[in-house]
Design a protein around this motif. Structure first.
Motif, PDB file in Angstrom:
ATOM      1  N   SER A  73       0.828  -1.210   0.000  1.00 40.56           N
ATOM      2  CA  SER A  73       0.000   0.000   0.000  1.00 40.56           C
ATOM      3  C   SER A  73       0.860   1.257   0.000  1.00 40.56           C
ATOM      4  O   SER A  73       0.362   2.337   0.325  1.00 40.56           O
ATOM      5  CB  SER A  73      -0.918   0.005   1.221  1.00 40.56           C
ATOM      6  OG  SER A  73      -0.171   0.101   2.422  1.00 40.56           O
ATOM      7  N   GLY A 128      -2.964   2.224  11.659  1.00 39.81           N
ATOM      8  CA  GLY A 128      -3.760   2.672  10.524  1.00 39.81           C
ATOM      9  C   GLY A 128      -4.391   4.035  10.753  1.00 39.81           C
ATOM     10  O   GLY A 128      -4.440   4.867   9.840  1.00 39.81           O
ATOM     11  N   ALA A 132      -3.779   6.984   8.286  1.00 43.81           N
ATOM     12  CA  ALA A 132      -4.897   7.319   7.401  1.00 43.81           C
ATOM     13  C   ALA A 132      -5.603   8.602   7.803  1.00 43.81           C
ATOM     14  O   ALA A 132      -6.033   9.368   6.928  1.00 43.81           O
ATOM     15  CB  ALA A 132      -5.899   6.159   7.380  1.00 43.81           C
ATOM     16  N   TYR A 133      -5.741   8.858   9.100  1.00 34.58           N
ATOM     17  CA  TYR A 133      -6.538  10.004   9.552  1.00 34.58           C
ATOM     18  C   TYR A 133      -5.675  11.148  10.081  1.00 34.58           C
ATOM     19  O   TYR A 133      -5.935  12.314   9.771  1.00 34.58           O
ATOM     20  CB  TYR A 133      -7.524   9.547  10.627  1.00 34.58           C
ATOM     21  CG  TYR A 133      -8.571   8.602  10.081  1.00 34.58           C
ATOM     22  CD1 TYR A 133      -9.580   9.060   9.248  1.00 34.58           C
ATOM     23  CD2 TYR A 133      -8.533   7.248  10.388  1.00 34.58           C
ATOM     24  CE1 TYR A 133     -10.540   8.208   8.745  1.00 34.58           C
ATOM     25  CE2 TYR A 133      -9.486   6.374   9.894  1.00 34.58           C
ATOM     26  CZ  TYR A 133     -10.488   6.855   9.065  1.00 34.58           C
ATOM     27  OH  TYR A 133     -11.419   6.004   8.547  1.00 34.58           O
ATOM     28  N   ARG A 135      -2.589  11.358   9.288  1.00 33.82           N
ATOM     29  CA  ARG A 135      -1.752  11.585   8.117  1.00 33.82           C
ATOM     30  C   ARG A 135      -0.277  11.765   8.469  1.00 33.82           C
ATOM     31  O   ARG A 135       0.403  12.648   7.936  1.00 33.82           O
ATOM     32  CB  ARG A 135      -2.262  12.756   7.274  1.00 33.82           C
ATOM     33  CG  ARG A 135      -3.660  12.560   6.743  1.00 33.82           C
ATOM     34  CD  ARG A 135      -3.949  13.489   5.591  1.00 33.82           C
ATOM     35  NE  ARG A 135      -3.797  14.886   5.934  1.00 33.82           N
ATOM     36  CZ  ARG A 135      -4.723  15.614   6.537  1.00 33.82           C
ATOM     37  NH1 ARG A 135      -5.861  15.071   6.890  1.00 33.82           N
ATOM     38  NH2 ARG A 135      -4.504  16.878   6.792  1.00 33.82           N
ATOM     39  N   ARG A 224      -9.347   5.700   0.595  1.00 31.88           N
ATOM     40  CA  ARG A 224      -8.010   5.257   0.985  1.00 31.88           C
ATOM     41  C   ARG A 224      -7.882   5.070   2.497  1.00 31.88           C
ATOM     42  O   ARG A 224      -7.130   4.213   2.963  1.00 31.88           O
ATOM     43  CB  ARG A 224      -6.967   6.256   0.483  1.00 31.88           C
ATOM     44  CG  ARG A 224      -6.587   6.053  -0.960  1.00 31.88           C
ATOM     45  CD  ARG A 224      -5.520   7.035  -1.363  1.00 31.88           C
ATOM     46  NE  ARG A 224      -6.091   8.362  -1.589  1.00 31.88           N
ATOM     47  CZ  ARG A 224      -5.444   9.493  -1.372  1.00 31.88           C
ATOM     48  NH1 ARG A 224      -4.231   9.472  -0.865  1.00 31.88           N
ATOM     49  NH2 ARG A 224      -6.002  10.649  -1.623  1.00 31.88           N
ATOM     50  N   SER A 225      -8.596   5.865   3.256  1.00 35.84           N
ATOM     51  CA  SER A 225      -8.516   5.730   4.710  1.00 35.84           C
ATOM     52  C   SER A 225      -9.015   4.365   5.152  1.00 35.84           C
ATOM     53  O   SER A 225      -8.401   3.710   6.015  1.00 35.84           O
ATOM     54  CB  SER A 225      -9.333   6.829   5.381  1.00 35.84           C
ATOM     55  OG  SER A 225     -10.683   6.790   4.948  1.00 35.84           O
ATOM     56  N   HIS A 226     -10.103   3.877   4.547  1.00 36.95           N
ATOM     57  CA  HIS A 226     -10.617   2.560   4.894  1.00 36.95           C
ATOM     58  C   HIS A 226      -9.636   1.460   4.477  1.00 36.95           C
ATOM     59  O   HIS A 226      -9.442   0.480   5.208  1.00 36.95           O
ATOM     60  CB  HIS A 226     -11.974   2.336   4.230  1.00 36.95           C
ATOM     61  CG  HIS A 226     -13.035   3.252   4.739  1.00 36.95           C
ATOM     62  ND1 HIS A 226     -14.320   3.282   4.201  1.00 36.95           N
ATOM     63  CD2 HIS A 226     -13.019   4.175   5.729  1.00 36.95           C
ATOM     64  CE1 HIS A 226     -15.040   4.190   4.856  1.00 36.95           C
ATOM     65  NE2 HIS A 226     -14.266   4.746   5.777  1.00 36.95           N
ATOM     66  N   LEU A 228      -6.353   1.710   4.123  1.00 33.23           N
ATOM     67  CA  LEU A 228      -5.171   1.723   4.988  1.00 33.23           C
ATOM     68  C   LEU A 228      -5.489   1.146   6.361  1.00 33.23           C
ATOM     69  O   LEU A 228      -4.671   0.421   6.949  1.00 33.23           O
ATOM     70  CB  LEU A 228      -4.636   3.148   5.121  1.00 33.23           C
ATOM     71  CG  LEU A 228      -4.016   3.745   3.853  1.00 33.23           C
ATOM     72  CD1 LEU A 228      -3.630   5.197   4.075  1.00 33.23           C
ATOM     73  CD2 LEU A 228      -2.792   2.943   3.421  1.00 33.23           C
ATOM     74  N   MET A 229      -6.655   1.442   6.893  1.00 33.01           N
ATOM     75  CA  MET A 229      -7.041   0.865   8.183  1.00 33.01           C
ATOM     76  C   MET A 229      -7.098  -0.648   8.103  1.00 33.01           C
ATOM     77  O   MET A 229      -6.587  -1.359   8.981  1.00 33.01           O
ATOM     78  CB  MET A 229      -8.402   1.423   8.610  1.00 33.01           C
ATOM     79  CG  MET A 229      -8.382   2.881   9.034  1.00 33.01           C
ATOM     80  SD  MET A 229      -7.524   3.150  10.599  1.00 33.01           S
ATOM     81  CE  MET A 229      -8.666   2.409  11.747  1.00 33.01           C
ATOM     82  N   PRO A 341       0.602  11.321   4.086  1.00 31.22           N
ATOM     83  CA  PRO A 341      -0.469  10.840   3.206  1.00 31.22           C
ATOM     84  C   PRO A 341      -1.437  11.953   2.831  1.00 31.22           C
ATOM     85  O   PRO A 341      -1.772  12.815   3.645  1.00 31.22           O
ATOM     86  CB  PRO A 341      -1.160   9.774   4.062  1.00 31.22           C
ATOM     87  CG  PRO A 341      -0.124   9.349   5.057  1.00 31.22           C
ATOM     88  CD  PRO A 341       0.686  10.568   5.330  1.00 31.22           C
ATOM     89  N   ASP A 344      -8.212  11.820   1.665  1.00 28.84           N
ATOM     90  CA  ASP A 344      -9.085  11.205   0.674  1.00 28.84           C
ATOM     91  C   ASP A 344      -9.694  12.264  -0.219  1.00 28.84           C
ATOM     92  O   ASP A 344     -10.220  13.274   0.254  1.00 28.84           O
ATOM     93  CB  ASP A 344     -10.209  10.432   1.363  1.00 28.84           C
ATOM     94  CG  ASP A 344      -9.700   9.178   2.029  1.00 28.84           C
ATOM     95  OD1 ASP A 344      -8.610   8.725   1.642  1.00 28.84           O
ATOM     96  OD2 ASP A 344     -10.387   8.652   2.930  1.00 28.84           O
TER      97      ASP A 344
END
Length: 368
Positions: A73, A128, A132-133, A135, A224-226, A228-229, A341, A344
């Motif tokens: 990823s 994650g 993802a959140y 960043r 993408r957040s989902h 990566l999690m 990152p 999204d």
């Protein structure tokens, strides 16, 4: 040509490329076995030594698979060893407490393993979420959590190992089925499931697409957040399985077990054909690469050569692979790992065009 058709063609091309690389690794594995069997036939080629390789490979191979999954990823997980140790400690503590309370051995072992898997899942979700959140760059986020998880494990146990694991748990590290260690069979099951996950499911396709091109993932409507999690959560569970096997093989759980495994796991992941810049995760190739390096380690040990030579070989292999990656123009992963990152949908927003000056502004610009 539609986007789905392009994605299918890219996935087929990656499968062919991974299969070719895995075939090359199999040839190298056979060559390593033949070489050490010829140099030291009385030790290396014996069934006992081959069985010892089967005991040692699963835990490091699972850690390498967790890293390969996150690399696919376009990220990395430096906390896999810390997650494995924390998971094994948590599961061992619960299992030992249940045994002391009078619970049966199989039930205590099962609950302890489930607790270890849950701890690994939670650690993966933390990684994650940070990536993802919040960043944070993957290499920095997992470096921080590696220190965090290790510190928690040391505080909870005061740096002392836990003994008295259930016999059912210990059987995972010593039992054999058809001469092959049970832990090796567990590795085969994980490899098969992970191969199906990455190559036969929508989640696997989304992970590879996010790793190959974040902009293409945004245009395809992928969150993408989902992704990566899910990726780091899966890596955490795989690391927890490795932790259970490590505690079963050593008959104890400690906070600093496998301190040298991180570099080895990264080497195995890259040697197995994982593209560090994302978009490819040859699961079978990673498992074969683990067999190659463990065979080299066993051959060097059997010939009574200094174990530091094996560390030199690890470093040389990693350097050679990185040189080959750079010559193929794929070393941009170093900058991608250090970058934050993108949120999204950010790639979907086109850059703002410069405003066109009005007629009055153009007339004023011509006036001296």
């Amino acid at each position: 040509m539609s986007t789905e058709a392009i994605l299918v063609r890219k996935r087929v091309a990656r499968l062919h490329e991974s299969a070719g690389h895995t075939g090359t690794l199999l040839i190298v594995l056979v060559g390593v076995i033949v070489l050490f069997s010829a140099l030291n036939p009385r030790v290396f080629a014996t069934p006992l030594n081959l069985q010892s390789i089967g005991y040692a490979v699963p835990e490091i191979a699972l850690l390498a698979l967790a890293i390969a999954l996150t690399m696919s990823s376009a990220g990395i997980d430096l906390s896999v060893v810390a997650v494995a140790n924390l998971s094994s400690l948590g599961g061992a503590a619960v299992a030992i407490a249940m045994l002391q309370s009078g619970m049966s051995d199989p039930v205590a072992a099962l609950v302890g393993i489930l607790v270890a898997l849950v701890i690994g899942l939670v650690c993966g979700l933390i990684n994650g979420a940070l990536i993802a959140y919040v960043r944070i760059a993957p290499i920095l986020a997992t470096l921080a959590t590696m220190t965090l998880f290790t510190g928690i494990a040391i505080v909870l146990t005061r740096g002392e190992p836990l003994y008295g694991l259930p016999e059912t748990t210990l059987a995972l590290g010593v039992q054999t089925i058809a001469i092959v260690p049970l832990s090796s069979w567990i590795l085969c099951v994980v490899v098969a499931l992970l191969f199906l996950l990455m190559n036969r499911t929508g989640f696997g396709l989304r992970v590879l697409l996010v790793g190959a091109s974040a902009e293409a993932a945004d245009y395809s409507g992928i969150r993408r957040s989902h992704v990566l999690m899910g990726t780091y959560a899966t890596a955490g569970v795989i690391a927890a399985i490795a932790g259970v096997l490590m505690s079963a093989r050593s008959a104890s759980a400690t906070a600093d077990y496998g301190a040298s495994y991180l570099l080895l796991a990264i080497t195995i992941a890259v040697l197995g054909g994982t593209n560090p810049s994302g978009g490819r995760a040859p699961i079978v190739g990673v498992a074969v690469a683990a067999l190659i390096l463990q065979s080299i380690s066993s051959g060097i040990t059997g010939m009574q050569i200094s174990p530091y030579i094996y560390q030199i070989i690890q470093g040389l292999i990693l350097v050679v692979v990185l040189v080959l990656e750079s010559r193929r123009g794929r070393l941009g992963w170093l900058s991608s790992l250090m970058s934050r990152p993108v949120p999204d949908g950010a790639a979907l927003t086109p850059p703002a065009e410069p405003a066109t000056p009005s007629r009055r502004e153009r007339r004023g610009a011509r006036t001296p």
